[in-house]
Scaffold this motif. Structure first.
Motif, PDB file in Angstrom:
ATOM      1  N   ARG A   1     -16.085  -7.330  -1.039  1.00  0.00           N
ATOM      2  CA  ARG A   1     -16.356  -7.093  -2.459  1.00  0.00           C
ATOM      3  C   ARG A   1     -15.189  -7.535  -3.346  1.00  0.00           C
ATOM      4  N   VAL A   2     -14.095  -7.951  -2.705  1.00  0.00           N
ATOM      5  CA  VAL A   2     -12.907  -8.379  -3.444  1.00  0.00           C
ATOM      6  C   VAL A   2     -12.363  -9.633  -2.779  1.00  0.00           C
ATOM      7  N   ALA A   3     -12.018 -10.641  -3.595  1.00  0.00           N
ATOM      8  CA  ALA A   3     -11.377 -11.851  -3.075  1.00  0.00           C
ATOM      9  C   ALA A   3     -10.148 -12.133  -3.926  1.00  0.00           C
ATOM     10  N   ILE A   4      -9.024 -12.390  -3.260  1.00  0.00           N
ATOM     11  CA  ILE A   4      -7.764 -12.551  -3.978  1.00  0.00           C
ATOM     12  C   ILE A   4      -7.111 -13.883  -3.627  1.00  0.00           C
ATOM     13  N   ALA A   5      -6.521 -14.514  -4.625  1.00  0.00           N
ATOM     14  CA  ALA A   5      -5.732 -15.718  -4.388  1.00  0.00           C
ATOM     15  C   ALA A   5      -4.428 -15.334  -3.710  1.00  0.00           C
ATOM     16  N   SER A   6      -3.973 -16.199  -2.807  1.00  0.00           N
ATOM     17  CA  SER A   6      -2.763 -15.890  -2.052  1.00  0.00           C
ATOM     18  C   SER A   6      -1.825 -17.088  -1.996  1.00  0.00           C
ATOM     19  N   ARG A   7      -0.545 -16.785  -2.225  1.00  0.00           N
ATOM     20  CA  ARG A   7       0.500 -17.794  -2.059  1.00  0.00           C
ATOM     21  C   ARG A   7       1.187 -17.646  -0.708  1.00  0.00           C
ATOM     22  N   GLY A   8       0.741 -16.682   0.097  1.00  0.00           N
ATOM     23  CA  GLY A   8       1.470 -16.332   1.307  1.00  0.00           C
ATOM     24  C   GLY A   8       0.827 -16.773   2.604  1.00  0.00           C
TER      25      GLY A   8
ATOM     26  N   VAL B   1       2.083   0.707   2.924  1.00  0.00           N
ATOM     27  CA  VAL B   1       0.836   1.095   2.276  1.00  0.00           C
ATOM     28  C   VAL B   1      -0.339   0.196   2.628  1.00  0.00           C
ATOM     29  N   LEU B   2      -0.181  -1.101   2.458  1.00  0.00           N
ATOM     30  CA  LEU B   2      -1.323  -2.019   2.402  1.00  0.00           C
ATOM     31  C   LEU B   2      -1.232  -3.049   3.515  1.00  0.00           C
ATOM     32  N   ARG B   3      -1.720  -2.705   4.666  1.00  0.00           N
ATOM     33  CA  ARG B   3      -1.603  -3.596   5.815  1.00  0.00           C
ATOM     34  C   ARG B   3      -2.590  -4.765   5.711  1.00  0.00           C
ATOM     35  N   GLY B   4      -2.134  -5.917   6.210  1.00  0.00           N
ATOM     36  CA  GLY B   4      -3.035  -7.060   6.329  1.00  0.00           C
ATOM     37  C   GLY B   4      -3.122  -7.955   5.119  1.00  0.00           C
ATOM     38  N   ILE B   5      -2.402  -7.642   4.037  1.00  0.00           N
ATOM     39  CA  ILE B   5      -2.437  -8.455   2.828  1.00  0.00           C
ATOM     40  C   ILE B   5      -1.087  -9.158   2.675  1.00  0.00           C
ATOM     41  N   GLN B   6      -1.094 -10.483   2.660  1.00  0.00           N
ATOM     42  CA  GLN B   6       0.143 -11.249   2.598  1.00  0.00           C
ATOM     43  C   GLN B   6       0.695 -11.367   1.176  1.00  0.00           C
ATOM     44  N   ASP B   7      -0.177 -11.397   0.175  1.00  0.00           N
ATOM     45  CA  ASP B   7       0.263 -11.578  -1.205  1.00  0.00           C
ATOM     46  C   ASP B   7      -0.627 -10.749  -2.125  1.00  0.00           C
ATOM     47  N   SER B   8      -0.138  -9.572  -2.479  1.00  0.00           N
ATOM     48  CA  SER B   8      -0.934  -8.681  -3.332  1.00  0.00           C
ATOM     49  C   SER B   8      -0.760  -8.975  -4.810  1.00  0.00           C
ATOM     50  N   GLN B   9       0.258  -9.778  -5.189  1.00  0.00           N
ATOM     51  CA  GLN B   9       0.659  -9.869  -6.586  1.00  0.00           C
ATOM     52  C   GLN B   9       0.160 -11.104  -7.327  1.00  0.00           C
TER      53      GLN B   9
END
Length: 234
Positions: free
Chosen positions: A113-120, A149-157
């Motif tokens: 339900r969520v897709a995020i762009a990642s630089r990592g 806190v947030l496992r598995g996400i390389q770039d949250s920002q």
């Protein structure tokens, strides 16, 4: 309908060009869309320049805070005001090109339900880098975030994330982190609800005139991280 939310704080210098680019891109795409600029209590001409563009652009809505409340508050306001089935928020500098959006939206199916762009990610392409100190600050924050806190996400920002309407309401309505650490809380809420978050490698270019103060905002983000860790433990 697709909703595009643009938080803006003292962005009169670059926001008009970004809005014209957004209009050009989505008019050509042929899809129903809306653009929501949320002026986060700017002291420059951000509100005036945005409303001037809205006068000849029915898809553009401009919301305004009387005082600065933080990027998280601005994105939350836009996401909850939006009507689209898919709701994107993007930084005003368009450091992630709009052409990357279809790849993110293609991930929004099933439990994603969520897709995020990642630089990592290995396939991410950084065309213009930030200063080394800021890159190091971002990497350190993300490592701490993954650890605590947030496992598995390389770039949250990275400031380019798209949500289904259901996820946007569920993740932003109860939001309590109103400044730069808000991304982590939103993604943590999505994970807690059992949804998958798709992290997509993108092209990205640093744009000068950042609104991030390396010392002040890093301290705030670290404090927000401690608060999130505490809440998660509870």
């Amino acid at each position: 309908m697709l909703s595009i939310v643009v938080p803006a704080y003292n962005e009169s210098g670059r926001l008009p060009a970004s809005l014209r680019r957004i209009r050009e891109h989505f008019d050509a795409a042929g899809e129903d869309y809306e653009v929501i600029v949320v002026d986060d209590g700017s002291s420059d001409e951000t509100h005036a320049t945005s409303t001037a563009l809205a006068a000849g652009w029915p898809q553009l809505t401009v919301l305004r805070f009387e005082r600065n409340r933080g990027k998280g508050a601005a994105v939350r306001e836009g996401m909850l005001h939006a009507r689209g089935e898919h709701r994107l928020f993007t930084d005003a500098d368009l450091s992630t090109p709009l052409e990357e959006l279809p790849r993110l939206r293609a991930e929004l199916r099933g439990q994603t339900r969520v897709a995020i762009a990642s630089r990592g990610l290995p396939d991410s392409r950084i065309e213009v880098h930030q200063q080394k100190r800021r890159e190091l600050m971002g990497r350190t924050y993300n490592k701490l975030l993954q650890l605590l806190v947030l496992r598995g996400i390389q770039d949250s920002q990275c400031g380019f994330k798209v949500f289904t309407a259901e996820a946007a309401v569920a993740c932003f309505e109860p939001l309590r982190t109103m400044r730069f650490g808000f991304d982590a809380e939103v993604l943590l809420r999505a994970q807690a609800l059992g949804w998958r978050i798709a992290e997509v490698p993108v092209r990205w270019s640093h744009v000068e005139a950042s609104r991030v103060n390396s010392v002040r905002d890093a301290s705030r983000m670290l404090w927000d991280l401690v608060v999130l860790r505490t809440r998660r433990g509870r």
